[in-house]
Design a protein around this motif. Structure first.
Motif, short mmCIF file in Angstrom:
data_model
loop_
_atom_site.label_atom_id
_atom_site.label_comp_id
_atom_site.label_asym_id
_atom_site.label_seq_id
_atom_site.Cartn_x
_atom_site.Cartn_y
_atom_site.Cartn_z
N LEU A 167 58.37 -7.05 -44.46
CA LEU A 167 58.26 -5.60 -44.26
C LEU A 167 59.59 -4.96 -43.93
O LEU A 167 59.96 -3.92 -44.50
CB LEU A 167 57.24 -5.33 -43.15
CG LEU A 167 57.11 -3.87 -42.70
CD1 LEU A 167 56.54 -3.01 -43.82
CD2 LEU A 167 56.24 -3.75 -41.45
N PHE A 168 60.35 -5.55 -43.02
CA PHE A 168 61.58 -4.92 -42.56
C PHE A 168 62.69 -5.01 -43.59
O PHE A 168 63.55 -4.12 -43.68
CB PHE A 168 62.00 -5.51 -41.21
CG PHE A 168 61.03 -5.17 -40.11
CD1 PHE A 168 61.16 -4.00 -39.39
CD2 PHE A 168 59.94 -5.99 -39.85
CE1 PHE A 168 60.25 -3.65 -38.41
CE2 PHE A 168 59.01 -5.65 -38.86
CZ PHE A 168 59.17 -4.48 -38.14
N HIS A 169 62.68 -6.06 -44.41
CA HIS A 169 63.63 -6.16 -45.51
C HIS A 169 63.33 -5.07 -46.54
O HIS A 169 64.25 -4.45 -47.08
CB HIS A 169 63.53 -7.54 -46.14
CG HIS A 169 64.62 -7.84 -47.11
ND1 HIS A 169 65.95 -7.91 -46.75
CD2 HIS A 169 64.59 -8.10 -48.45
CE1 HIS A 169 66.69 -8.20 -47.81
NE2 HIS A 169 65.88 -8.30 -48.86
N MET A 170 62.05 -4.82 -46.81
CA MET A 170 61.65 -3.76 -47.72
C MET A 170 62.10 -2.40 -47.18
O MET A 170 62.70 -1.59 -47.89
CB MET A 170 60.13 -3.74 -47.92
CG MET A 170 59.52 -4.98 -48.53
SD MET A 170 60.04 -5.29 -50.23
CE MET A 170 61.17 -6.64 -49.93
N LEU A 171 61.80 -2.16 -45.92
CA LEU A 171 62.13 -0.86 -45.32
C LEU A 171 63.63 -0.62 -45.28
O LEU A 171 64.10 0.49 -45.54
CB LEU A 171 61.54 -0.77 -43.92
CG LEU A 171 60.01 -0.69 -43.83
CD1 LEU A 171 59.57 -0.73 -42.37
CD2 LEU A 171 59.49 0.58 -44.51
N GLU A 172 64.40 -1.66 -44.96
CA GLU A 172 65.86 -1.51 -44.90
C GLU A 172 66.40 -1.04 -46.26
O GLU A 172 67.23 -0.13 -46.33
CB GLU A 172 66.51 -2.82 -44.50
CG GLU A 172 68.03 -2.73 -44.39
CD GLU A 172 68.66 -4.04 -43.99
OE1 GLU A 172 69.70 -4.03 -43.29
OE2 GLU A 172 68.15 -5.11 -44.39
N ALA A 173 65.92 -1.66 -47.34
CA ALA A 173 66.38 -1.28 -48.67
C ALA A 173 65.96 0.13 -49.03
O ALA A 173 66.73 0.91 -49.60
CB ALA A 173 65.86 -2.28 -49.71
N ILE A 194 58.22 4.54 -47.60
CA ILE A 194 58.44 4.36 -46.17
C ILE A 194 57.30 5.00 -45.38
O ILE A 194 56.74 4.40 -44.46
CB ILE A 194 59.80 4.94 -45.75
CG1 ILE A 194 60.94 4.12 -46.35
CG2 ILE A 194 59.92 4.99 -44.23
CD1 ILE A 194 62.31 4.75 -46.22
N SER A 195 56.95 6.21 -45.76
CA SER A 195 55.85 6.90 -45.06
C SER A 195 54.53 6.15 -45.22
O SER A 195 53.74 6.05 -44.28
CB SER A 195 55.70 8.33 -45.60
OG SER A 195 56.84 9.11 -45.28
N LEU A 206 62.71 2.07 -36.27
CA LEU A 206 62.99 3.43 -35.78
C LEU A 206 63.42 4.33 -36.93
O LEU A 206 62.93 5.47 -37.06
CB LEU A 206 64.09 3.37 -34.71
CG LEU A 206 64.65 4.72 -34.26
CD1 LEU A 206 63.57 5.59 -33.64
CD2 LEU A 206 65.81 4.53 -33.29
N ARG A 207 64.33 3.87 -37.75
CA ARG A 207 64.79 4.68 -38.87
C ARG A 207 63.63 5.06 -39.79
O ARG A 207 63.54 6.20 -40.27
CB ARG A 207 65.86 3.91 -39.66
CG ARG A 207 67.21 3.82 -38.96
CD ARG A 207 68.10 2.84 -39.66
NE ARG A 207 69.50 2.97 -39.28
CZ ARG A 207 70.43 2.04 -39.50
NH1 ARG A 207 70.10 0.91 -40.08
NH2 ARG A 207 71.67 2.25 -39.13
N ALA A 208 62.75 4.09 -40.05
CA ALA A 208 61.61 4.35 -40.90
C ALA A 208 60.69 5.41 -40.29
O ALA A 208 60.22 6.32 -40.99
CB ALA A 208 60.85 3.06 -41.16
N LEU A 209 60.43 5.31 -39.02
CA LEU A 209 59.55 6.27 -38.36
C LEU A 209 60.16 7.67 -38.31
O LEU A 209 59.45 8.67 -38.46
CB LEU A 209 59.21 5.79 -36.96
CG LEU A 209 58.30 4.55 -36.89
CD1 LEU A 209 58.18 4.06 -35.46
CD2 LEU A 209 56.92 4.85 -37.47
#
Length: 260
Positions: free
Chosen positions: A202-208, A221-222, A251-254
């Protein structure tokens, strides 16, 4: 309301951390501490102290490229001598076609662990490209050729690798930006109803997706927020180890989801 509450817990988590994620989280939230600029300088000095005489961190392309990325996160200009030593070493290895073999398993700062040598090599190459572009070396022939190769190449074997390619191309020149659509489309097609990815981190996906920044990426992301919120612990972090890098990504994603 749930997103705001989650961000409030993250604010508390990062409030007093004397680390790069702590500094960056407070900047993002507009909650900088009076001594944060001095802390950033100290953190930069600590990373420079780890640099070997040849300009590398442990003779590792991945570790050296990541250290350069961290310095840029902390506000160090590409022309700074300490950053230039790191970037020059990475660029030299890259232009020589010698990315070097990373020790396996390769653990990424975001928590993803890679067991296969081929996967580690591609992820290292992607990090190297995005670091060199950010450090103003994107017009070097070897870097330009590598960006073109990633942009025109087939989809990688796994979603995690596609996310790494997306992160690299996110900083590419405008003529390659349209290639983000196919990668984001692949990630979107694999996203489940709860917003997570069964076959990826999940976090690798969100970072990209955060690096990509364009509207389709922000939509994914949402969509991932429900899964992210379920993972959040009472202290604001997202796993038992309370890894700061993953928590910063969350945090960045939220924040992006809240803006949407």
């Amino acid at each position: 309301m749930k997103i705001r509450q989650a961000i409030k817990r993250l604010d508390a988590f990062f409030r007093d951390l004397k680390t790069r994620p702590g500094v960056m989280a407070r900047q993002l939230l507009g909650q900088e501490l009076p001594g944060d600029w001095q802390l950033a300088e100290l953190l930069c000095k600590e990373r420079r102290a780890l640099t070997r005489m040849d300009g590398s961190i442990q003779s590792s392309v991945f570790q050296t490229a990541w250290a350069a990325w961290e310095l840029m996160d902390l506000g160090v200009d590409a022309l700074n001598g300490g950053l230039d030593r790191l970037v020059s070493w990475v660029l030299g290895r890259f232009e020589a076609g010698d990315s070097g073999a990373e020790s396996l398993p390769l653990a990424l700062p975001n928590g993803l662990v890679l067991e296969a040598a081929g996967d580690a090599a591609l992820v290292t190459r992607c990090l190297t490209i995005r670091t060199l572009v950010r450090a103003r070396h994107g017009q070097r022939p070897a870097v330009t050729a590598a960006i073109r190769e990633l942009a025109l190449g087939p989809q990688p074997a796994t979603l995690n690798l596609s996310a790494s390619v997306l992160g690299a191309l996110a900083l590419a020149p405008p003529e390659h930006r349209h290639h983000l659509d196919g990668l984001i489309g692949r990630l979107g097609a694999a996203q489940d109803a709860t917003g997570g990815w069964a076959a990826a981190d999940l976090f690798h996906m969100l970072e990209a997706l955060i690096l990509a920044g364009i509207r389709p990426a922000r939509a994914l992301i949402s969509k991932a927020v429900p899964t992210l919120l379920k993972l959040q612990r009472a202290d604001g972090s997202f796993d038992d180890a309370a890894r700061e890098e993953r928590t910063l990504i969350g945090l960045r994603a939220l924040v992006i989801a809240a803006e949407a």
